[in-house]
Design an enzyme around this catalytic site. Structure first.
Site, PDB file in Angstrom:
ATOM      1  N   ASP A 132      53.903  32.538  32.432  1.00 32.83           N
ATOM      2  CA  ASP A 132      53.337  33.883  32.480  1.00 32.83           C
ATOM      3  C   ASP A 132      54.446  34.840  32.925  1.00 32.83           C
ATOM      4  O   ASP A 132      54.793  34.886  34.102  1.00 32.83           O
ATOM      5  CB  ASP A 132      52.167  33.937  33.463  1.00 32.83           C
ATOM      6  CG  ASP A 132      50.929  33.197  32.968  1.00 32.83           C
ATOM      7  OD1 ASP A 132      51.080  32.254  32.158  1.00 32.83           O
ATOM      8  OD2 ASP A 132      49.823  33.542  33.403  1.00 32.83           O
ATOM      9  N   LYS A 173      44.360  37.064  27.921  1.00 34.49           N
ATOM     10  CA  LYS A 173      44.019  36.603  29.269  1.00 34.49           C
ATOM     11  C   LYS A 173      43.811  37.798  30.194  1.00 34.49           C
ATOM     12  O   LYS A 173      44.781  38.402  30.654  1.00 34.49           O
ATOM     13  CB  LYS A 173      45.118  35.691  29.818  1.00 34.49           C
ATOM     14  CG  LYS A 173      44.866  35.204  31.257  1.00 34.49           C
ATOM     15  CD  LYS A 173      46.005  34.302  31.727  1.00 34.49           C
ATOM     16  CE  LYS A 173      45.870  33.939  33.199  1.00 34.49           C
ATOM     17  NZ  LYS A 173      46.980  33.068  33.678  1.00 34.49           N
ATOM     18  N   LYS A 213      48.411  39.229  28.408  1.00 32.88           N
ATOM     19  CA  LYS A 213      47.648  39.142  29.655  1.00 32.88           C
ATOM     20  C   LYS A 213      47.587  40.520  30.297  1.00 32.88           C
ATOM     21  O   LYS A 213      48.573  41.265  30.288  1.00 32.88           O
ATOM     22  CB  LYS A 213      48.337  38.131  30.577  1.00 32.88           C
ATOM     23  CG  LYS A 213      47.724  37.963  31.955  1.00 32.88           C
ATOM     24  CD  LYS A 213      48.489  36.877  32.722  1.00 32.88           C
ATOM     25  CE  LYS A 213      48.065  36.789  34.185  1.00 32.88           C
ATOM     26  NZ  LYS A 213      48.823  35.759  34.929  1.00 32.88           N
TER      27      LYS A 213
END
Length: 319
Positions: free
Chosen positions: A156, A255, A219
């Site tokens: 991430d 996400k 995300k």
């Protein structure tokens, strides 16, 4: 700018060939109707879910959780306990599904990798100077490579929002491409930190920029700023991945992370996924919740549906 190495697919291969072409493309995207997006998100959030569908949605949401601990006080013991919970969310119910992934800092990846071995649960690690993104590229690449070498199969990364807001799109693109290459076979989730992007138009532009550069997921947030995942922002990102697949044939995950704490809210997000991107995204491969406290509420609601007895918040471990 790096030569075009994007994996975006046909139709967008020339977009990133120069700063000018990238800027022209991003600023040529349709503007977001702020009122329309917020009203649609609010409407989707009112959808009622019947009992049988709710049970299915709760199990799906559990399977979509990236169970996360990203605190300065994280210890190997805390990470091992989190991994045990990921493997067996409800010790009293072996039929309870496992979560999608455990997400930790790079220094905790070796501990988590050992604790998750053989479980099939993904191991995600934040990298690239999380949460600020303010570090030299070589530091970000070393951070990424170390996490992957230690066992992370998902990274991430967080974009440099200052660079993006200054209009230095090519530099943001190049950093994502470089980190993607450093990931090797690991999947890359690109954190936009939407609470700092100021406008919905910027959220749409950042989403497309990340996807063109090779992101496997986009995300919303780090969870470290006051405004994190919201339904309107997630709706805009879902529209982006839907339209990106139509343009390129490549499917990208989404996400939302930060601030999603209860089952009711999680179901609102699942409804938004279904109504905006479609059923293809209703799978942990394509949609995740970045969360810690959410899992306990999902487990409490699941127990209520299956046993008729509502367990208090102290019934499950606190993360």
């Amino acid at each position: 700018m790096t030569a075009t190495t994007t994996s975006a697919g046909s139709g967008l291969s020339e977009v990133a060939r120069s700063e000018a072409t990238l800027r022209t493309f991003l600023h040529g995207l349709p503007g977001v109707d702020q009122i329309g997006a917020e009203q649609r998100a609010a409407m989707l959030g009112t959808r009622s879910i019947k009992t049988s569908a709710k049970a299915w949605a709760i199990d799906l949401a559990i399977r979509m959780v990236d169970l996360t601990t990203l605190e300065g006080a994280d210890t190997p013991g805390k990470v091992r306990a989190l991994c045990a919970k990921a493997r067996r969310p409800d010790p009293a119910d072996p039929g309870c599904p496992t979560v999608a992934a455990v997400c930790v800092y790079p220094s905790m990846v070796p501990t988590a990798a050992a604790a998750l071995a053989g479980s099939g649960i993904h191991l995600a690690s934040v990298a690239t100077a999380f949460p600020s993104g303010q570090a030299p590229l070589e530091v970000k690449l070393a951070d990424t490579a170390a996490a992957v070498a230690a066992g992370a199969d998902e990274i991430d990364m967080v974009i440099n929002r200052g660079m993006f807001l200054a209009g230095r799109y090519s530099e943001v693109y190049d950093e994502i491409v470089a980190v993607k290459q450093a990931c090797g076979n690991a999947h890359l989730k690109v954190i936009l930190e939407t609470g700092e992007l100021v406008t919905y138009d910027n959220v749409r532009r950042a989403s497309w920029l990340a996807m063109i550069a090779g992101a496997d997921f986009i995300k919303t947030s780090t969870g470290k700023v006051p405004i994190a995942a919201t339904l309107p922002v997630t709706l805009i990102m879902l529209e982006a991945v839907r339209d990106f697949r139509a343009a390129t044939g490549r499917q990208i995950g989404v996400k939302p992370a930060g601030g999603i704490r209860n089952t009711k809210d999680a179901i609102k997000f699942l409804v938004t996924v279904n109504e905006t991107a479609g059923e293809d995204w209703l799978h942990p491969d394509w949609f995740r919740f970045g969360a810690s406290t959410l899992l306990n509420d999902l487990l409490m609601q699941r127990t209520k549906l299956t046993t008729g007895v509502y367990s208090g918040p102290d019934y499950f471990t606190v993360d």
